[in-house]
Design an enzyme around this catalytic site. Sequence first.
Site, PDB file in Angstrom:
ATOM      1  N   GLU A 157      69.566  77.381 -16.642  1.00  0.00           N
ATOM      2  CA  GLU A 157      68.529  76.894 -15.329  1.00  0.00           C
ATOM      3  C   GLU A 157      68.093  75.778 -15.780  1.00  0.00           C
ATOM      4  O   GLU A 157      66.910  75.635 -16.780  1.00  0.00           O
ATOM      5  CB  GLU A 157      67.752  77.881 -15.011  1.00  0.00           C
ATOM      6  CG  GLU A 157      68.044  79.286 -14.530  1.00  0.00           C
ATOM      7  CD  GLU A 157      68.486  79.027 -12.949  1.00  0.00           C
ATOM      8  OE1 GLU A 157      68.325  77.939 -12.484  1.00  0.00           O
ATOM      9  OE2 GLU A 157      69.244  80.197 -12.620  1.00  0.00           O
TER      10      GLU A 157
ATOM     11  N   ASN B 111      56.493  76.041 -17.935  1.00  0.00           N
ATOM     12  CA  ASN B 111      56.013  75.757 -16.625  1.00  0.00           C
ATOM     13  C   ASN B 111      55.697  77.097 -15.805  1.00  0.00           C
ATOM     14  O   ASN B 111      54.629  77.172 -15.109  1.00  0.00           O
ATOM     15  CB  ASN B 111      56.696  74.814 -15.690  1.00  0.00           C
ATOM     16  CG  ASN B 111      58.152  75.087 -15.613  1.00  0.00           C
ATOM     17  OD1 ASN B 111      58.592  75.925 -16.317  1.00  0.00           O
ATOM     18  ND2 ASN B 111      58.555  74.502 -14.586  1.00  0.00           N
TER      19      ASN B 111
ATOM     20  N   GLU C   2      70.248  83.011 -11.049  1.00  0.00           N
ATOM     21  CA  GLU C   2      69.256  84.141 -11.092  1.00  0.00           C
ATOM     22  C   GLU C   2      68.867  84.597  -9.640  1.00  0.00           C
ATOM     23  O   GLU C   2      69.078  83.784  -8.902  1.00  0.00           O
ATOM     24  CB  GLU C   2      67.971  83.404 -12.149  1.00  0.00           C
ATOM     25  CG  GLU C   2      68.369  82.933 -13.221  1.00  0.00           C
ATOM     26  CD  GLU C   2      67.286  82.866 -14.352  1.00  0.00           C
ATOM     27  OE1 GLU C   2      66.255  81.905 -14.143  1.00  0.00           O
ATOM     28  OE2 GLU C   2      67.342  83.502 -15.432  1.00  0.00           O
TER      29      GLU C   2
ATOM     30  N   CYS D 142      60.745  72.691 -11.629  1.00  0.00           N
ATOM     31  CA  CYS D 142      62.165  72.089 -11.634  1.00  0.00           C
ATOM     32  C   CYS D 142      62.673  71.907 -10.348  1.00  0.00           C
ATOM     33  O   CYS D 142      63.508  70.822 -10.267  1.00  0.00           O
ATOM     34  CB  CYS D 142      63.130  73.382 -12.466  1.00  0.00           C
ATOM     35  SG  CYS D 142      62.787  74.887 -11.887  1.00  0.00           S
TER      36      CYS D 142
HETATM   37  P1  NDP Z   1      62.987  72.575 -23.362  1.00  0.00           P
HETATM   38  O1  NDP Z   1      64.318  72.603 -23.070  1.00  0.00           O
HETATM   39  O2  NDP Z   1      62.202  71.421 -24.318  1.00  0.00           O
HETATM   40  O3  NDP Z   1      62.724  73.819 -24.012  1.00  0.00           O
HETATM   41  C1  NDP Z   1      62.930  75.132 -23.342  1.00  0.00           C
HETATM   42  C2  NDP Z   1      62.999  76.118 -24.526  1.00  0.00           C
HETATM   43  O4  NDP Z   1      64.035  76.184 -25.177  1.00  0.00           O
HETATM   44  C3  NDP Z   1      61.736  76.251 -25.387  1.00  0.00           C
HETATM   45  O5  NDP Z   1      61.486  77.747 -25.564  1.00  0.00           O
HETATM   46  C4  NDP Z   1      62.314  75.648 -26.488  1.00  0.00           C
HETATM   47  O6  NDP Z   1      61.600  75.962 -27.497  1.00  0.00           O
HETATM   48  C5  NDP Z   1      63.616  76.431 -26.638  1.00  0.00           C
HETATM   49  N1  NDP Z   1      64.508  75.360 -27.569  1.00  0.00           N
HETATM   50  C6  NDP Z   1      64.138  74.214 -28.080  1.00  0.00           C
HETATM   51  N2  NDP Z   1      65.214  73.772 -28.905  1.00  0.00           N
HETATM   52  C7  NDP Z   1      66.134  75.064 -28.794  1.00  0.00           C
HETATM   53  C8  NDP Z   1      67.408  75.053 -29.079  1.00  0.00           C
HETATM   54  N3  NDP Z   1      68.234  74.118 -30.046  1.00  0.00           N
HETATM   55  N4  NDP Z   1      68.105  76.266 -28.966  1.00  0.00           N
HETATM   56  C9  NDP Z   1      67.752  77.054 -28.199  1.00  0.00           C
HETATM   57  N5  NDP Z   1      66.391  76.733 -27.610  1.00  0.00           N
HETATM   58  C10 NDP Z   1      65.938  75.723 -27.844  1.00  0.00           C
HETATM   59  O7  NDP Z   1      62.049  72.522 -21.723  1.00  0.00           O
HETATM   60  P2  NDP Z   1      60.565  72.448 -21.662  1.00  0.00           P
HETATM   61  O8  NDP Z   1      60.107  73.760 -22.079  1.00  0.00           O
HETATM   62  O9  NDP Z   1      60.159  71.135 -21.879  1.00  0.00           O
HETATM   63  O10 NDP Z   1      60.679  72.784 -20.026  1.00  0.00           O
HETATM   64  C11 NDP Z   1      60.864  71.620 -19.138  1.00  0.00           C
HETATM   65  C12 NDP Z   1      62.216  71.603 -18.575  1.00  0.00           C
HETATM   66  O11 NDP Z   1      62.669  72.821 -18.162  1.00  0.00           O
HETATM   67  C13 NDP Z   1      62.081  70.795 -17.547  1.00  0.00           C
HETATM   68  O12 NDP Z   1      63.435  69.905 -17.639  1.00  0.00           O
HETATM   69  C14 NDP Z   1      62.542  71.747 -16.114  1.00  0.00           C
HETATM   70  O13 NDP Z   1      63.226  71.094 -15.051  1.00  0.00           O
HETATM   71  C15 NDP Z   1      63.302  72.783 -16.935  1.00  0.00           C
HETATM   72  N6  NDP Z   1      62.996  74.083 -15.832  1.00  0.00           N
HETATM   73  C16 NDP Z   1      64.008  74.585 -15.206  1.00  0.00           C
HETATM   74  C17 NDP Z   1      63.891  75.666 -14.325  1.00  0.00           C
HETATM   75  C18 NDP Z   1      64.989  76.296 -13.482  1.00  0.00           C
HETATM   76  O14 NDP Z   1      64.838  77.267 -13.233  1.00  0.00           O
HETATM   77  N7  NDP Z   1      65.984  75.452 -13.205  1.00  0.00           N
HETATM   78  C19 NDP Z   1      62.535  76.097 -14.180  1.00  0.00           C
HETATM   79  C20 NDP Z   1      61.620  75.919 -15.247  1.00  0.00           C
HETATM   80  C21 NDP Z   1      61.770  74.788 -16.041  1.00  0.00           C
HETATM   81  P3  NDP Z   1      60.419  75.117 -28.130  1.00  0.00           P
HETATM   82  O15 NDP Z   1      59.961  74.615 -27.004  1.00  0.00           O
HETATM   83  O16 NDP Z   1      59.049  76.457 -28.486  1.00  0.00           O
HETATM   84  O17 NDP Z   1      60.683  74.359 -29.265  1.00  0.00           O
END
Ligand code: NDP
Length: 505
Positions: free
Chosen positions: A261, A164, A474, A295
């Site tokens: 996060e 995002n 962070e 988020c």
């Molecule tokens: P995901 O948890 O699906 O993915 C986040 C990242 O983790 C991606 O790069 C993904 O890769 C990677 N990933 C997937 N599986 C694994 C694994 N087993 N081990 C290590 N890394 C892995 O989240 P989204 O991308 O769908 O983002 C949305 C979520 O992020 C929402 O819940 C949102 O609230 C949260 N978020 C939190 C923020 C904060 O600062 N608190 C800020 C922004 C978002 P890939 O997708 O390429 O497989």
Amino acid sequence: MMSSVFLRRFFSRTLNGPWNFIAGERCSPVDSSGTMKVTEPATGQLLCDIPISGPNEIDRAVSSAKAAFKDWSNFSPRERGNHLTRAAEIIKNNLEDIASLEVKDTGKAIWEARIDVSSCADAFEYYGGIAPTLVGQHIPLPNGSFAYVTREPYGVVAGIGAWNFPIQTCVWKAAPALASGNTFVYKPSQFTPVNAVVLGEILDSAGVLKGAYNVVQGEGDSGSMLCDHPDVGKLSFTGSVSTGTKVMNAGAKGIKAVTLELGGKSPLVIFEDADIVNSVKGALMANFLSQGQVCSNGTRVFVHKKILKPFTELLLKQTKKLKIGDPFQEDVTVGATIHEAHARKVLQYIEEAKKEGAKVLYGGERIQMSGKFSEGWYLSPCILTNVNHTMKVVEEEVFGSVLCLLEFESEEEAIQLANQTRFGLAGAVFTKDIQRAHRVSKQIEAGSVWINTYNLYPTEVPFGGYKMSGIGRENGTWSLDNFTQTKTVYVEMGDVDCGPLYSED
Ligand code: NDP
């Protein structure tokens, strides 16, 4: 410093790859398990086709970071900081080009992308500036002895980010990690791979040591291989709770420090004495930025019964005025949802809420665009009323523009409802009563609380979650704490006193 003309040429060929960035160069993976087709959210058309990094490639990136760590961690903090400050300048000088790539990657409106990119310049400037303030402690002990405590980097940090805020998420990790002497390997989300590589070029031209910043592209497995790599000393993750749990398990297996996060379902509490116009502005900022894919969004909007009517009328009027469409158009406020599957998930939440009795005051539908935008998923921002905490839409993170309007009558009730969530990322209070503002802020169980505003994250202010929204912080000096470990050096100034363990006879 790299000239803007040079970078411009670089930007124009960015989307042709190669897509990894290792040892100061863009490169293709040495092994790959196929490719990921990345679409441009605004048009639904193919943006780029990227090889998925395999285990040998992950190893190559970590080895590059490990080799660079020796020298990078020995640079003086001021030297490291100077390079980061230069990176901030390059970002500022090329803001429009970087923001355009961010729009292509995310579908968010250009005015928002500019803010995201500008916040990255802020982060490099800030951590560049405070790098030399990373000092230790001297602790006097009996008989002239003393200990000193230094703050040392972990070594290779693995950063993993969501889709995002792709460039901001990467920089919030890379800037403090590099400032404190770590080296860095980043795996962007498969949906938004572009600007992490651009950052590689920027850091390289800012003089950051080759190998200090690396990028590997891939899907979930690439991320988990990176977390499991034995030469990675620290994991910094932004994403969903379910993936965060996996990352934490990987950390547990390797006894690695972990920062998470995660998601949220934050409360925005508006009291009867609040300024209505400001409260509506706050609710819009808390719900409709980046197509609601934020988020920290305050998606549970609690409004005091006495002002519910005028608040709702103004909120509705303003929401109707939001312009949905081509994210590159200057007057467009709402861009495209990241992809079809996510848009369908958001719409599904609204459908289920309706079945449970919720009323759609406005929006919550796909807006079918024409021409080149016809394959993009554009949703109208949604306001739901007649909702309560038994409904999934109020309980779970929707991660879309779905504002749940709830009412309350007393301060106690507002606080109780605000905290009725397993998340604790953020929250806000709108009131003119200064004592109430602080009293309520103190009782909201969240890592960030805004008073009379929403969703502002200056780089000098810590950000992170309570409860299931995460671990660690962070931004600000707190981020440096998360990227360093302490070393205690005890200095004995007299003879060793080991009691009866040693005798002269
Ligand atoms: P995901 O948890 O699906 O993915 C986040 C990242 O983790 C991606 O790069 C993904 O890769 C990677 N990933 C997937 N599986 C694994 C694994 N087993 N081990 C290590 N890394 C892995 O989240 P989204 O991308 O769908 O983002 C949305 C979520 O992020 C929402 O819940 C949102 O609230 C949260 N978020 C939190 C923020 C904060 O600062 N608190 C800020 C922004 C978002 P890939 O997708 O390429 O497989």
